[in-house]
Write a protein that holds these residues in place. Structure first.
Motif, PDB file in Angstrom:
ATOM      1  N   LEU A  74      20.514  -3.183  -3.904  1.00 43.00           N
ATOM      2  CA  LEU A  74      20.757  -2.312  -4.942  1.00 43.00           C
ATOM      3  C   LEU A  74      20.706  -1.033  -4.852  1.00 43.00           C
ATOM      4  N   ARG A  75      20.157  -0.547  -3.849  1.00 41.55           N
ATOM      5  CA  ARG A  75      20.265   1.246  -3.448  1.00 41.55           C
ATOM      6  C   ARG A  75      21.655   1.243  -3.073  1.00 41.55           C
ATOM      7  N   HIS A  76      21.959   0.402  -2.070  1.00 44.30           N
ATOM      8  CA  HIS A  76      23.554   0.486  -1.838  1.00 44.30           C
ATOM      9  C   HIS A  76      24.932   0.323  -2.822  1.00 44.30           C
ATOM     10  N   ILE A  77      24.148  -0.518  -3.874  1.00 44.75           N
ATOM     11  CA  ILE A  77      25.232  -0.648  -4.864  1.00 44.75           C
ATOM     12  C   ILE A  77      25.188   0.577  -5.832  1.00 44.75           C
ATOM     13  N   TYR A  78      23.925   1.083  -6.346  1.00 42.74           N
ATOM     14  CA  TYR A  78      23.587   1.858  -7.291  1.00 42.74           C
ATOM     15  C   TYR A  78      23.333   3.280  -6.856  1.00 42.74           C
ATOM     16  N   GLY A  79      22.720   3.382  -5.633  1.00 38.88           N
ATOM     17  CA  GLY A  79      22.457   4.746  -5.005  1.00 38.88           C
ATOM     18  C   GLY A  79      20.693   4.755  -4.890  1.00 38.88           C
ATOM     19  N   ALA A  80      20.441   5.218  -3.679  1.00 40.25           N
ATOM     20  CA  ALA A  80      19.021   5.126  -3.488  1.00 40.25           C
ATOM     21  C   ALA A  80      17.950   5.743  -4.523  1.00 40.25           C
ATOM     22  N   LYS A  81      18.372   6.768  -5.279  1.00 36.83           N
ATOM     23  CA  LYS A  81      17.637   7.324  -6.071  1.00 36.83           C
ATOM     24  C   LYS A  81      17.999   6.464  -7.400  1.00 36.83           C
ATOM     25  N   GLN A  82      18.514   5.432  -7.683  1.00 40.34           N
ATOM     26  CA  GLN A  82      18.845   4.953  -8.797  1.00 40.34           C
ATOM     27  C   GLN A  82      18.011   3.650  -9.032  1.00 40.34           C
ATOM     28  N   VAL A  83      17.259   3.331  -7.864  1.00 42.29           N
ATOM     29  CA  VAL A  83      16.346   2.049  -8.078  1.00 42.29           C
ATOM     30  C   VAL A  83      14.916   2.304  -7.865  1.00 42.29           C
ATOM     31  N   THR A  84      14.394   1.707  -8.766  1.00 41.88           N
ATOM     32  CA  THR A  84      12.878   1.793  -8.647  1.00 41.88           C
ATOM     33  C   THR A  84      12.240   0.659  -8.407  1.00 41.88           C
ATOM     34  N   TYR A  85      11.444   0.243  -7.321  1.00 39.69           N
ATOM     35  CA  TYR A  85      10.722  -0.923  -7.107  1.00 39.69           C
ATOM     36  C   TYR A  85       9.425  -0.817  -7.147  1.00 39.69           C
ATOM     37  N   VAL A  86       8.899  -1.530  -7.974  1.00 44.78           N
ATOM     38  CA  VAL A  86       7.221  -1.617  -7.947  1.00 44.78           C
ATOM     39  C   VAL A  86       6.584  -2.906  -7.221  1.00 44.78           C
ATOM     40  N   ARG A  87       5.605  -2.929  -6.543  1.00 44.47           N
ATOM     41  CA  ARG A  87       4.977  -3.959  -6.163  1.00 44.47           C
ATOM     42  C   ARG A  87       3.431  -3.700  -5.964  1.00 44.47           C
ATOM     43  N   ASN A  88       2.947  -4.458  -6.995  1.00 45.89           N
ATOM     44  CA  ASN A  88       1.342  -4.113  -7.140  1.00 45.89           C
ATOM     45  C   ASN A  88       0.655  -4.663  -6.192  1.00 45.89           C
ATOM     46  N   ILE A  89      -0.662  -4.026  -6.231  1.00 44.79           N
ATOM     47  CA  ILE A  89      -1.885  -4.261  -5.211  1.00 44.79           C
ATOM     48  C   ILE A  89      -3.031  -4.882  -6.437  1.00 44.79           C
ATOM     49  N   THR A  90      -3.345  -6.150  -5.975  1.00 42.18           N
ATOM     50  CA  THR A  90      -4.134  -6.774  -6.883  1.00 42.18           C
ATOM     51  C   THR A  90      -5.739  -6.599  -6.028  1.00 42.18           C
ATOM     52  N   ASP A  91      -6.369  -5.654  -6.481  1.00 44.10           N
ATOM     53  CA  ASP A  91      -7.608  -5.267  -5.959  1.00 44.10           C
ATOM     54  C   ASP A  91      -8.678  -5.531  -7.022  1.00 44.10           C
ATOM     55  N   VAL A  92      -8.679  -6.430  -7.783  1.00 42.33           N
ATOM     56  CA  VAL A  92      -9.849  -6.986  -8.669  1.00 42.33           C
ATOM     57  C   VAL A  92      -9.674  -8.386  -8.551  1.00 42.33           C
ATOM     58  N   ASP A  93     -10.490  -9.475  -8.124  1.00 44.78           N
ATOM     59  CA  ASP A  93     -10.369 -10.782  -7.855  1.00 44.78           C
ATOM     60  C   ASP A  93     -11.556 -11.394  -7.354  1.00 44.78           C
ATOM     61  N   ASP A  94     -11.842 -12.345  -8.021  1.00 42.48           N
ATOM     62  CA  ASP A  94     -12.979 -13.206  -7.383  1.00 42.48           C
ATOM     63  C   ASP A  94     -13.146 -13.484  -5.869  1.00 42.48           C
ATOM     64  N   LYS A  95     -12.108 -13.631  -5.260  1.00 37.09           N
ATOM     65  CA  LYS A  95     -12.142 -13.888  -3.832  1.00 37.09           C
ATOM     66  C   LYS A  95     -12.395 -12.635  -3.144  1.00 37.09           C
ATOM     67  N   ILE A  96     -12.004 -11.402  -3.584  1.00 39.77           N
ATOM     68  CA  ILE A  96     -12.311  -9.960  -3.195  1.00 39.77           C
ATOM     69  C   ILE A  96     -13.937  -9.540  -3.233  1.00 39.77           C
ATOM     70  N   ASN A  97     -14.319 -10.233  -4.521  1.00 42.31           N
ATOM     71  CA  ASN A  97     -15.886 -10.057  -4.804  1.00 42.31           C
ATOM     72  C   ASN A  97     -16.703 -10.727  -3.764  1.00 42.31           C
ATOM     73  N   ALA A  98     -16.380 -11.915  -3.385  1.00 45.63           N
ATOM     74  CA  ALA A  98     -17.035 -12.882  -2.653  1.00 45.63           C
ATOM     75  C   ALA A  98     -16.911 -12.462  -1.234  1.00 45.63           C
ATOM     76  N   ARG A  99     -15.721 -12.103  -0.920  1.00 43.12           N
ATOM     77  CA  ARG A  99     -15.470 -11.525   0.603  1.00 43.12           C
ATOM     78  C   ARG A  99     -16.343 -10.433   0.930  1.00 43.12           C
ATOM     79  N   ALA A 100     -16.148  -9.419   0.153  1.00 47.74           N
ATOM     80  CA  ALA A 100     -16.998  -7.981   0.227  1.00 47.74           C
ATOM     81  C   ALA A 100     -18.534  -8.339   0.452  1.00 47.74           C
ATOM     82  N   ALA A 101     -18.961  -9.381  -0.498  1.00 49.26           N
ATOM     83  CA  ALA A 101     -20.373  -9.741  -0.447  1.00 49.26           C
ATOM     84  C   ALA A 101     -20.718 -10.471   0.982  1.00 49.26           C
ATOM     85  N   GLU A 102     -19.865 -11.386   1.440  1.00 44.45           N
ATOM     86  CA  GLU A 102     -20.147 -11.883   2.647  1.00 44.45           C
ATOM     87  C   GLU A 102     -20.171 -10.805   3.720  1.00 44.45           C
ATOM     88  N   GLN A 103     -19.100  -9.698   3.754  1.00 36.43           N
ATOM     89  CA  GLN A 103     -19.307  -8.956   4.896  1.00 36.43           C
ATOM     90  C   GLN A 103     -20.304  -7.865   4.626  1.00 36.43           C
TER      91      GLN A 103
END
Ligand code: AMP
Ligand code: ZN
Length: 448
Positions: free
Chosen positions: A55-84
């Motif tokens: 997409l950057r090649h076709i439209y130009g690097a500044k013309q593309v916005t790529y968002v990838r989120n971080i899921t930092d609230v989740d039951d597995k996170i709670n459990a692992r933090a408690a475990e450690q």
């Protein structure tokens, strides 16, 4: 240049036309940060990195916005933090740092925005309140639930029959749900769990459900409607189906994203990867044995929608192919895909065809074009060279064995047996030994 992409929602390969060519917008569901990412998680990261580069090649690097989120609230996170016995923030910070290092080693560019769920609670609450106000959600026993019957075309993405969806939703059946399919937007937090003041007049502090995160973060960073939404095929139902329901009902829009793209699943040596089968492979473990660029090429050898079988053989072949490319490619070139490679990628990211095109460039006139293509894909000569050198040192080939092979090669050359002389040169190259022929004879060095 016409880019065609397969859209899971309409089940067709269509010409991609961005809503605004000056701002092409892509959202990809990111990791839940509680442990090292596995090699299956690397697939969407690599696939959408290639799409981002295209997409950057076709439209130009500044013309593309790529968002990838971080899921930092989740039951597995709670459990692992408690475990450690560590705080949730410490766990999510260190896990995310590991993830970033892993995917950088795989040659992936960082997205433009990497939003954290916990930093978008306000947006989630706004969406939830809107949904409650418009009758698409309701409060029950301190939960907020999305009312699936309030959206007549719920289920269009996954096209699962209603009874199957109900059966799926029954896994999570709760007495306060009006309908089995209704899903959680907000839930009360128990003692010790992360908690925020609740929306919709609920007195007890609570936390968001998983699906609402992505509706909130894509809205904040890309707007109510955007171009591409991606993730693995397992996310089609219920995650993406529910994201669509939330966003479309909150914004009264006909679509959330114009293209829904899903990568196929990865198996290891022909079997589903699972901890219990003992074939669970983290990205870190792969990187212990292979340069990230080889793993990247191995991943791209299969078109992204197909299932991929991750094997040792695939990695060995990718190493051979990548070494072969760098052996003949020019040292430097502007990052730009060769025309045949570009054509292949424009056809729904046909990376196996693109790789075949790269093999066809392994001749003198293709040197520059091949180098440009390697740079476009993010393949790095120095990463491969370093690894080859370490390999050669690690196998500690005895000097006299190298000298013996060189003498045998010189004898073959004297006898004009070029096939044999090439074979010996390749054999040495595979050991990480590089030869230089001159009028004074043949010298060797560890490839760098
Ligand atoms: P998760 O952390 O499980 O939500 O996964 C993060 C991303 O990796 C999502 O886009 C998943 O669809 C994807 N993913 C998980 N397992 C695999 C797999 N075995 N093959 C391909 N993609 C996967
Ligand atoms: Zn998501």
């Amino acid at each position: 240049m016409e880019l065609k992409l397969y859209d899971t929602l309409t089940r067709e390969k269509r010409v991609f036309r961005p809503l605004d060519p000056a701002n092409v917008r892509m959202y990809v569901c990111g990791p839940t940060v509680y442990d090292f990412a596995h090699i299956g998680n690397a697939r969407p990261v690599i696939v959408f990195d290639v799409l981002y580069r295209l997409l950057r090649h076709i439209y130009g690097a500044k013309q593309v916005t790529y968002v990838r989120n971080i899921t930092d609230v989740d039951d597995k996170i709670n459990a692992r933090a408690a475990e450690q016995g560590i705080s949730i923030r410490d766990l999510t910070e260190s896990t995310y740092a590991n993830f970033k290092a892993d995917v950088a080693a795989l040659g992936c560019l960082p997205p433009d925005v990497e939003p954290r769920a916990t930093e978008h609670i306000g947006e989630m609450k706004t969406l939830i309140e809107r949904l409650v106000a418009s009758g698409h959600a309701y409060v029950a026993e301190e939960h907020v639930l999305f009312s699936v019957p309030s959206m007549p075309d719920y289920g269009k993405l996954s096209k699962r029959p209603l009874d199957e969806m109900i059966a799926g939703a029954r896994v999570d059946v709760a007495p306060y749900k009006r309908h089995d399919q209704d899903f959680v937007l907000w839930k009360p937090s128990k003692e010790g769990e992360p908690a925020w003041p609740s929306p919709a007049g609920i007195a007890t502090p609570g936390r968001p459900g998983w699906h609402i995160e992505c509706s909130a973060m894509s809205w904040k960073h890309l707007g109510e409607t955007f171009d591409i939404h991606g993730g693995g095929i397992d996310l089609v139902f219920p995650h993406h189906e529910n994201e669509i329901a939330q966003s479309r009902c909150a914004f009264h829009t006909p679509v959330m994203a114009n293209f829904w793209m899903h990568n196929g699943f990865l198996q290891v040596e022909g079997e589903k990867m699972s901890k219990s089968l003992g074939n669970f492979v983290t990205i870190r473990q792969v990187l212990d044995d292979w340069p990230g660029d080889v793993a990247r090429l191995a991943m791209l050898a299969t078109q992204y929608r197909q299932p991929i079988n991750w094997t040792l053989k695939g990695l060995q072949e990718a190493e051979k192919a990548l070494s072969g490319f760098f052996d003949v490619a020019a040292n430097e070139a502007e990052a730009r895909p060769a025309p045949g490679v570009l054509d292949a990628l424009l056809d729904d990211l046909n990376t196996p065809r693109a790789i075949a095109e790269m093999h066809a460039l392994k001749h003198a006139a293709g040197r520059k074009s091949l180098a440009g293509t390697l740079a476009f894909f993010g393949f790095r000569r120095d990463v491969l060279d370093e690894w080859r050198q370490a390999q050669a040192q690690a196998i500690a080939i005895p000097r006299d064995e190298i000298e013996r092979l060189i003498s045998a090669r010189n004898a073959a050359r004297a006898a004009k047996n070029w096939a044999e002389s090439d074979r010996i040169r390749d054999e040495l190259a595979a050991m990480g030994i590089q030869l230089t022929d001159s009028k004074d004879g043949t010298t060797w060095e560890v490839a760098r």
